[in-house]
Design a protein around this motif. Structure first.
Motif, short mmCIF file in Angstrom:
data_model
loop_
_atom_site.label_atom_id
_atom_site.label_comp_id
_atom_site.label_asym_id
_atom_site.label_seq_id
_atom_site.Cartn_x
_atom_site.Cartn_y
_atom_site.Cartn_z
N ALA A 95 0.84 -1.20 0.00
CA ALA A 95 0.00 0.00 0.00
C ALA A 95 0.87 1.25 0.00
O ALA A 95 0.61 2.20 -0.74
N ARG A 96 1.91 1.26 0.82
CA ARG A 96 2.78 2.44 0.91
C ARG A 96 3.47 2.71 -0.42
O ARG A 96 3.50 3.83 -0.89
N ARG A 97 4.00 1.67 -1.04
CA ARG A 97 4.73 1.86 -2.32
C ARG A 97 3.82 2.33 -3.45
O ARG A 97 4.25 3.08 -4.32
N LEU A 98 2.57 1.87 -3.43
CA LEU A 98 1.65 2.25 -4.51
C LEU A 98 0.84 3.50 -4.18
O LEU A 98 0.11 4.01 -5.03
N GLY A 99 0.96 3.98 -2.95
CA GLY A 99 0.23 5.19 -2.57
C GLY A 99 -1.26 4.99 -2.46
O GLY A 99 -2.05 5.88 -2.79
N ILE A 100 -1.66 3.81 -2.00
CA ILE A 100 -3.09 3.50 -1.83
C ILE A 100 -3.30 3.04 -0.39
O ILE A 100 -2.33 2.80 0.34
#
Length: 124
Positions: free
Chosen positions: A102-107
């Motif tokens: 989630a953090r890496r994809l910004g979701i």
């Protein structure tokens, strides 16, 4: 402070059960102290008006959505992660944590959990 008039009155009763009272200071120079019957009545009336306004706003919103749908203008919010679904599943299959994905994809983590759940249950 409350979602409805009944909810507000329940909160005030819980405060009174603890031998305290609610005092609202931001009333345009006036204050409302729920230990006073007149102030309690005013608070109840203000809460009822606010609840009525909220109900009217929601009714207008529903009517607007119905009109937009009938004119094929309302589609709802586009799914955020549809275009990222493959990336999410790849990261999870490579043992990356849901939080890190989630953090890496910004979701949100909830979106990652939902994609994982749908994939696991065969909805994808």
């Amino acid at each position: 402070m409350a979602r409805s008039t009944a909810d507000l009155l329940a909160i005030v009763e819980r405060i009174h059960a603890k031998n305290a009272s609610l005092v609202i200071l931001s009333m345009g120079g006036q204050s409302l102290d729920t230990s006073n019957p007149t102030s309690k009545m005013m608070l109840t009336m203000l809460a009822a008006v606010a609840e009525c306004e909220r109900d009217l706003m929601l009714e207008r919103q529903r009517e607007g959505i119905a009109v937009a749908k009938s004119n094929c203008k309302y589609q709802g919010r586009p799914p955020i992660a549809n275009e990222q679904r493959d990336a999410i599943l790849t990261m999870l299959n490579n043992s990356m944590s849901l939080t890190e994905t989630a953090r890496r994809l910004g979701i949100s983590r909830a979106t990652v959990y939902r994609i994982k759940r749908d994939w696991y249950h065969g909805f994808l």
